[in-house]
Design an enzyme around this catalytic site. Structure first.
Site, PDB file in Angstrom:
ATOM      1  N   ASP A  34       1.105  -1.136   0.405  1.00 55.31           N
ATOM      2  CA  ASP A  34      -0.278   0.112   0.115  1.00 55.31           C
ATOM      3  C   ASP A  34       0.703   1.045  -0.129  1.00 55.31           C
ATOM      4  O   ASP A  34       2.204   1.153   0.086  1.00 55.31           O
ATOM      5  CB  ASP A  34      -0.786  -0.334   1.318  1.00 55.31           C
ATOM      6  CG  ASP A  34      -2.137  -0.943   1.146  1.00 55.31           C
ATOM      7  OD1 ASP A  34      -2.271  -1.295  -0.624  1.00 55.31           O
ATOM      8  OD2 ASP A  34      -2.565  -1.386   1.836  1.00 55.31           O
ATOM      9  N   LYS A  56      -4.046   4.132  -2.236  1.00 60.72           N
ATOM     10  CA  LYS A  56      -4.901   4.753  -2.178  1.00 60.72           C
ATOM     11  C   LYS A  56      -4.224   5.740  -1.856  1.00 60.72           C
ATOM     12  O   LYS A  56      -4.213   5.959  -0.774  1.00 60.72           O
ATOM     13  CB  LYS A  56      -6.211   3.948  -1.821  1.00 60.72           C
ATOM     14  CG  LYS A  56      -6.207   2.533  -2.136  1.00 60.72           C
ATOM     15  CD  LYS A  56      -7.694   1.856  -1.881  1.00 60.72           C
ATOM     16  CE  LYS A  56      -7.896   0.481  -1.866  1.00 60.72           C
ATOM     17  NZ  LYS A  56      -7.064  -0.624  -1.639  1.00 60.72           N
ATOM     18  N   MET A 170      -8.876   9.064   8.995  1.00 64.45           N
ATOM     19  CA  MET A 170      -9.271   9.399   7.873  1.00 64.45           C
ATOM     20  C   MET A 170     -10.521  10.518   8.317  1.00 64.45           C
ATOM     21  O   MET A 170     -11.639  10.657   7.606  1.00 64.45           O
ATOM     22  CB  MET A 170     -10.075   8.857   7.535  1.00 64.45           C
ATOM     23  CG  MET A 170      -8.637   7.311   6.276  1.00 64.45           C
ATOM     24  SD  MET A 170     -10.107   5.982   5.797  1.00 64.45           S
ATOM     25  CE  MET A 170     -10.783   5.421   7.293  1.00 64.45           C
TER      26      MET A 170
END
Length: 262
Positions: A34, A56, A170
């Site tokens: 990632d 991402k 997030m």
């Protein structure tokens, strides 16, 4: 024998990966990694291992989750040892559960190797203990991402009333909504809050304020993702036990003095 390892790479500091996690990297034929994985960890890979990036970004995915699931199954079915290297812990907002479900569905053998999650590591590196006998007997980790812009009344009501320390992943984009919701449902606007950007790395930056002020402070200081949001009285301990950023500042000062001497 083919197998998939779902490995937590830790929060950013390359030394925080587990011994078992390193072994899984070394044994792998295929490594899917990632965006937030420290690239130093890929140095443990075999020279002939295939490294596949599937990170991402907000609004942009190098590889869709369905494709990642497909790759894990396909390579394992082709007899490969596959290591899925994920930032933090694979089962803490890392979609590791979805990947495990896909592997079970296709009868692929797998193991989960837990990692240190940013909700604990980032505040620790910022001098903020998430629990403390005098300030915090409860701790929650939640996502600050709002699915399709939905209201989450019950979530913020519960967090505002019953949790001493809240670690939010997030959540930078939705910081105004988060602060407004917690205040609306009972959290004091004077509750200390912190944002920790790039926690546990040499680029770590921390800003502090209160629920009423932290959004303005973060905006003025240009704090962006990836960042952890920590809310609770424990944030006040940072002034006393901020060890990591002090070390970074001391090292930077030493480097400048050496350069000037030369």
């Amino acid at each position: 024998m083919s197998k998939v390892y779902l490995v937590g790479a830790g929060p950013g500091d390359a030394e925080l990966i587990t011994v078992k996690g390193v072994r899984c990297i070394r044994e792998a034929d295929i490594i899917l990694y990632d965006r937030l994985v420290n690239k130093e960890l890929l140095n443990y890979a075999r020279p002939d291992a295939d490294l596949i990036y599937c990170g991402k970004l907000p609004g942009f995915h190098a590889m869709q989750q369905e494709t990642i699931n497909h790759f894990l199954v396909m390579h394992a079915k082709n007899g490969k040892i596959v290591t899925r290297l994920k930032g933090g812990d694979p089962f803490v907002f890392g979609r590791g559960g979805e990947e495990a479900e896909a592997l079970v569905k296709h009868q692929v053998e797998f193991e989960v190797v837990p990692g240190i999650t940013s909700g604990i590591a980032a505040p620790a590196y910022a001098g903020i203990p998430v629990t403390h006998r005098d300030f915090s007997a409860s701790f929650a980790i939640v996502t600050g991402h709002r699915k399709d812009g939905q209201e989450e009344v019950q979530k913020w009501k519960s967090l505002a009333k019953g949790i001493d320390t809240i670690a939010i992943y997030m959540g930078v984009k939705n910081l105004p909504y988060i602060c407004e919701s917690l205040i609306k449902y009972g959290k004091s606007k004077y509750t200390p809050a912190a944002l920790i950007q790039w926690g546990s790395t040499a680029d770590q930056r921390t800003v502090t304020g209160t629920l009423a002020t932290i959004e303005k402070v973060a905006r003025q200081e240009g704090i962006e993702n990836p960042s952890m949001i920590i809310i609770g009285e424990v944030v006040g301990l940072r002034d006393k036990i901020n060890w990591f950023e002090k070390t970074l500042a001391e090292n930077e000062t030493s480097s400048i003095m050496i350069s000037e001497a030369l």
